[in-house]
Design a protein around this motif. Sequence first.
Motif, PDB file in Angstrom:
ATOM      1  N   LEU A 162      37.632   9.197  37.218  1.00  0.00           N
ATOM      2  CA  LEU A 162      36.804   8.378  38.106  1.00  0.00           C
ATOM      3  C   LEU A 162      37.661   7.420  38.928  1.00  0.00           C
ATOM      4  O   LEU A 162      37.413   7.222  40.119  1.00  0.00           O
ATOM      5  CB  LEU A 162      35.775   7.599  37.290  1.00  0.00           C
ATOM      6  CG  LEU A 162      34.617   8.417  36.700  1.00  0.00           C
ATOM      7  CD1 LEU A 162      33.727   7.534  35.834  1.00  0.00           C
ATOM      8  CD2 LEU A 162      33.796   9.076  37.806  1.00  0.00           C
ATOM      9  N   TYR A 165      39.253   9.436  41.620  1.00  0.00           N
ATOM     10  CA  TYR A 165      38.262   9.797  42.646  1.00  0.00           C
ATOM     11  C   TYR A 165      37.995   8.609  43.576  1.00  0.00           C
ATOM     12  O   TYR A 165      37.935   8.771  44.802  1.00  0.00           O
ATOM     13  CB  TYR A 165      36.967  10.253  41.975  1.00  0.00           C
ATOM     14  CG  TYR A 165      35.918  10.716  42.947  1.00  0.00           C
ATOM     15  CD1 TYR A 165      35.967  11.993  43.501  1.00  0.00           C
ATOM     16  CD2 TYR A 165      34.869   9.872  43.324  1.00  0.00           C
ATOM     17  CE1 TYR A 165      35.006  12.429  44.400  1.00  0.00           C
ATOM     18  CE2 TYR A 165      33.909  10.290  44.222  1.00  0.00           C
ATOM     19  CZ  TYR A 165      33.977  11.570  44.757  1.00  0.00           C
ATOM     20  OH  TYR A 165      33.024  11.989  45.666  1.00  0.00           O
ATOM     21  N   ASN A 169      38.920   8.311  47.634  1.00  0.00           N
ATOM     22  CA  ASN A 169      37.811   8.184  48.583  1.00  0.00           C
ATOM     23  C   ASN A 169      37.556   6.771  49.085  1.00  0.00           C
ATOM     24  O   ASN A 169      36.820   6.611  50.063  1.00  0.00           O
ATOM     25  CB  ASN A 169      36.521   8.713  47.929  1.00  0.00           C
ATOM     26  CG  ASN A 169      36.522  10.208  47.760  1.00  0.00           C
ATOM     27  OD1 ASN A 169      36.223  10.962  48.687  1.00  0.00           O
ATOM     28  ND2 ASN A 169      36.864  10.672  46.565  1.00  0.00           N
ATOM     29  N   ASN A 246      40.540  21.115  45.636  1.00  0.00           N
ATOM     30  CA  ASN A 246      39.320  20.319  45.586  1.00  0.00           C
ATOM     31  C   ASN A 246      39.372  19.438  44.340  1.00  0.00           C
ATOM     32  O   ASN A 246      39.317  19.948  43.217  1.00  0.00           O
ATOM     33  CB  ASN A 246      38.105  21.256  45.555  1.00  0.00           C
ATOM     34  CG  ASN A 246      36.794  20.523  45.725  1.00  0.00           C
ATOM     35  OD1 ASN A 246      36.595  19.456  45.160  1.00  0.00           O
ATOM     36  ND2 ASN A 246      35.896  21.103  46.492  1.00  0.00           N
ATOM     37  N   PRO A 248      37.224  17.088  42.911  1.00  0.00           N
ATOM     38  CA  PRO A 248      36.082  17.223  41.990  1.00  0.00           C
ATOM     39  C   PRO A 248      36.024  18.610  41.352  1.00  0.00           C
ATOM     40  O   PRO A 248      35.606  18.754  40.198  1.00  0.00           O
ATOM     41  CB  PRO A 248      34.868  16.983  42.899  1.00  0.00           C
ATOM     42  CG  PRO A 248      35.393  16.181  44.037  1.00  0.00           C
ATOM     43  CD  PRO A 248      36.779  16.691  44.262  1.00  0.00           C
ATOM     44  N   MET A 251      38.240  18.674  38.303  1.00  0.00           N
ATOM     45  CA  MET A 251      37.579  17.986  37.188  1.00  0.00           C
ATOM     46  C   MET A 251      36.530  18.879  36.545  1.00  0.00           C
ATOM     47  O   MET A 251      36.498  19.048  35.320  1.00  0.00           O
ATOM     48  CB  MET A 251      36.937  16.696  37.691  1.00  0.00           C
ATOM     49  CG  MET A 251      37.905  15.709  38.315  1.00  0.00           C
ATOM     50  SD  MET A 251      37.029  14.267  38.996  1.00  0.00           S
ATOM     51  CE  MET A 251      38.370  13.369  39.782  1.00  0.00           C
ATOM     52  N   LEU A 252      35.678  19.471  37.378  1.00  0.00           N
ATOM     53  CA  LEU A 252      34.622  20.340  36.873  1.00  0.00           C
ATOM     54  C   LEU A 252      35.214  21.568  36.197  1.00  0.00           C
ATOM     55  O   LEU A 252      34.762  21.975  35.113  1.00  0.00           O
ATOM     56  CB  LEU A 252      33.700  20.757  38.024  1.00  0.00           C
ATOM     57  CG  LEU A 252      32.585  21.747  37.677  1.00  0.00           C
ATOM     58  CD1 LEU A 252      31.634  21.135  36.657  1.00  0.00           C
ATOM     59  CD2 LEU A 252      31.821  22.167  38.935  1.00  0.00           C
TER      60      LEU A 252
END
Length: 301
Positions: A162, A165, A169, A246, A248, A251-252
Amino acid sequence: MEIFIQQLTNGLAVGGIYALIALGYTMVYGVLKLINFAHGDLFALGAYLGFTLLVSFGMGGAIGTGPALLVIAVMVMGMSALVGYLLERVAYRPLRKSDRLSAVVSALGASIFFQNAIMLIWGAQYHAYPAGIIPNLTIQIAGQNVPLIRIFVLVCSVVVMLVLYLFINRTRMGLAIRASAIDQGAAKLIGIDVRRVISIVFMIGPALGGLAGVMVGIYYGQINFNMGQMYGLKAFTAAIIGGIGNIPGAMLGGLLLGLVEAFGAAYVSLAWRDAITFAVLILILVVRPTGILRERVAEKL
């Protein structure tokens, strides 16, 4: 129900580790369109640096367990970031204008160098992290006793992801990294120092990998010099599953890969765990080649 809860928490914890390593692959690829094959070995180096700080310097006993882990984690991340910076300066920057094959060969050479350096410095035998770094306690989840270490690893991984991220961003440097990933030429025209961006990316990735190495040592209790190969391969798989480049997606992909491994080992066979992992990768490549959240590739007009 007990098996499900145990494997769910175990899969999420391991998946968090995969995700941290995968972020290093995906950030470098996002900016340079290059796979850093030495990244898995930097993860292993971080595990050994953490081991050295805990055992040789006795930091675990010098101060409280919580503060010691925080200090060690910060130190390992800093040292791993420095090694990543030097790797970029020595192995990649001189080949920036060369063909991709030269960069790939350089990356493989760096991987071999780090793996053998770890073996020569620490030896080829397994090393055990000190026991009891995290108290051997359990907490109740859905009526089941889950080891505290799993929750600790998962929470740490999620918090770090987090923070990354938000950094990417919500900060000016994060904006510069995203701009450089889209178009380096345009980024230079608007005043972004792309070389500095690339150096920072090569520092962030190994820092996360080094932290993941410490987590593996704490979680499993032992490390070995060639652990970077398998963890690196699985983290790379996670990056592809989520969508290489990418953040995210990495992470996924890491969390999903951890869950697939855990449930595959529990409900199919432990011996088939790795085979199931790579079968999922093949399926993703066939059905959705760009990954679940799609590979982020700039479209130049």
